[in-house]
Motif scaffolding. Structure first.
Motif, PDB file in Angstrom:
ATOM      1  N   UNK A   1       0.486   0.062 -14.130  1.00  0.00           N
ATOM      2  CA  UNK A   1      -0.686   0.783 -13.620  1.00  0.00           C
ATOM      3  C   UNK A   1      -0.725   2.205 -14.203  1.00  0.00           C
ATOM      4  N   UNK A   2      -1.888   2.814 -14.192  1.00  0.00           N
ATOM      5  CA  UNK A   2      -1.972   4.208 -14.668  1.00  0.00           C
ATOM      6  C   UNK A   2      -1.561   5.202 -13.576  1.00  0.00           C
ATOM      7  N   UNK A   3      -0.426   4.952 -12.959  1.00  0.00           N
ATOM      8  CA  UNK A   3       0.084   5.799 -11.892  1.00  0.00           C
ATOM      9  C   UNK A   3       1.279   6.587 -12.406  1.00  0.00           C
ATOM     10  N   UNK A   4       1.506   7.728 -11.797  1.00  0.00           N
ATOM     11  CA  UNK A   4       2.716   8.486 -12.071  1.00  0.00           C
ATOM     12  C   UNK A   4       3.892   7.860 -11.331  1.00  0.00           C
TER      13      UNK A   4
ATOM     14  N   UNK B   8       3.599   3.908  -3.485  1.00  0.00           N
ATOM     15  CA  UNK B   8       3.051   2.568  -3.295  1.00  0.00           C
ATOM     16  C   UNK B   8       4.141   1.598  -2.839  1.00  0.00           C
ATOM     17  N   UNK B   9       5.299   1.634  -3.504  1.00  0.00           N
ATOM     18  CA  UNK B   9       6.393   0.710  -3.160  1.00  0.00           C
ATOM     19  C   UNK B   9       6.901   0.969  -1.749  1.00  0.00           C
ATOM     20  N   UNK B  10       7.079   2.238  -1.394  1.00  0.00           N
ATOM     21  CA  UNK B  10       7.589   2.574  -0.069  1.00  0.00           C
ATOM     22  C   UNK B  10       6.608   2.164   1.027  1.00  0.00           C
ATOM     23  N   UNK B  11       5.330   2.474   0.847  1.00  0.00           N
ATOM     24  CA  UNK B  11       4.355   2.124   1.893  1.00  0.00           C
ATOM     25  C   UNK B  11       4.132   0.619   1.965  1.00  0.00           C
ATOM     26  N   UNK B  12       4.249  -0.066   0.843  1.00  0.00           N
ATOM     27  CA  UNK B  12       4.073  -1.530   0.864  1.00  0.00           C
ATOM     28  C   UNK B  12       5.235  -2.216   1.556  1.00  0.00           C
ATOM     29  N   UNK B  13       6.454  -1.808   1.230  1.00  0.00           N
ATOM     30  CA  UNK B  13       7.624  -2.437   1.846  1.00  0.00           C
ATOM     31  C   UNK B  13       7.831  -1.967   3.275  1.00  0.00           C
ATOM     32  N   UNK B  14       7.338  -0.798   3.603  1.00  0.00           N
ATOM     33  CA  UNK B  14       7.427  -0.313   4.974  1.00  0.00           C
ATOM     34  C   UNK B  14       6.317  -0.851   5.844  1.00  0.00           C
ATOM     35  N   UNK B  15       5.512  -1.730   5.311  1.00  0.00           N
ATOM     36  CA  UNK B  15       4.351  -2.372   5.965  1.00  0.00           C
ATOM     37  C   UNK B  15       3.364  -1.338   6.498  1.00  0.00           C
TER      38      UNK B  15
ATOM     39  N   UNK C  71      -4.723   3.357  -0.130  1.00  0.00           N
ATOM     40  CA  UNK C  71      -5.259   4.323  -1.079  1.00  0.00           C
ATOM     41  C   UNK C  71      -4.834   4.024  -2.514  1.00  0.00           C
ATOM     42  N   UNK C  72      -3.734   3.305  -2.692  1.00  0.00           N
ATOM     43  CA  UNK C  72      -3.316   2.834  -4.008  1.00  0.00           C
ATOM     44  C   UNK C  72      -3.268   1.310  -3.975  1.00  0.00           C
TER      45      UNK C  72
END
Length: 171
Positions: free
Chosen positions: A83-86, A93-100, A105-106
């Motif tokens: 992705x064009x993300x820093x 993104x990974x933290x909020x996804x795995x933290x449910x 926003x991403x």
């Protein structure tokens, strides 16, 4: 049957080898963490008062935390490339996804990135659940070492201690 006879019978059963499995592998004694012994109240418990089921920790908490950090970091590198993300956005993104939490926003754009995100989250949920379970088990074992067994409420005696033990096989 009287109460004393029942307690004595249950204590006798808890001392039998069918409730407590131990085997020797390569000179090391391994205790089966899934074998339970009945306590004096007839309840199943992960550790019996007179038997040393867990003489040493199976998985240290630091290893579980390192696994979680590595998984989130590797996911951030993956999504930074896809992705064009820093790097910080990918970590977020990974933290909020795995933290449910998943604020939304991403979101990954593109078919490959969406499939990668789905696989990452599904596998990640299993990794997070496993690590949290191992940490919980380790904390319960640690707390039981430093508490007086008679002072524990009966609800803590119902906690099943399940650990994963990996032993290398010598050929």
């Amino acid at each position: 049957m009287s109460s004393k006879a029942t307690v004595a019978e249950m204590h006798k059963r808890s001392q039998q080898s069918s409730y407590h499995q131990t085997w020797n592998h390569g000179g090391t004694t391994i205790h089966d963490p899934c074998a339970y012994a009945l306590n004096a109240h007839g309840l199943r418990g992960g550790m019996a008062a007179n038997n040393k089921l867990h003489s040493q920790s199976v998985v240290p908490i630091s290893v579980c935390i390192m696994i979680l950090i590595c998984y989130i970091t590797l996911g951030a590198v993956l999504f930074h490339k896809l992705q064009p993300w820093g790097v910080l956005e990918s970590l977020y993104f990974c933290f909020t996804s795995l933290g449910t939490i998943g604020f939304g926003d991403l979101m990954p754009k593109g078919t490959v990135a969406q499939y990668a995100a789905s696989a990452y989250i599904i596998i990640g949920m299993a990794v997070v659940a496993m690590c949290f379970s191992l940490i919980q088990t380790e904390l319960i074992i640690w707390l039981k070492k430093f508490t007086i067994p008679e002072s524990l409420p009966t609800s803590t005696e119902d906690v099943a201690l399940v650990s994963v033990a990996m032993t290398p096989i010598k050929s």
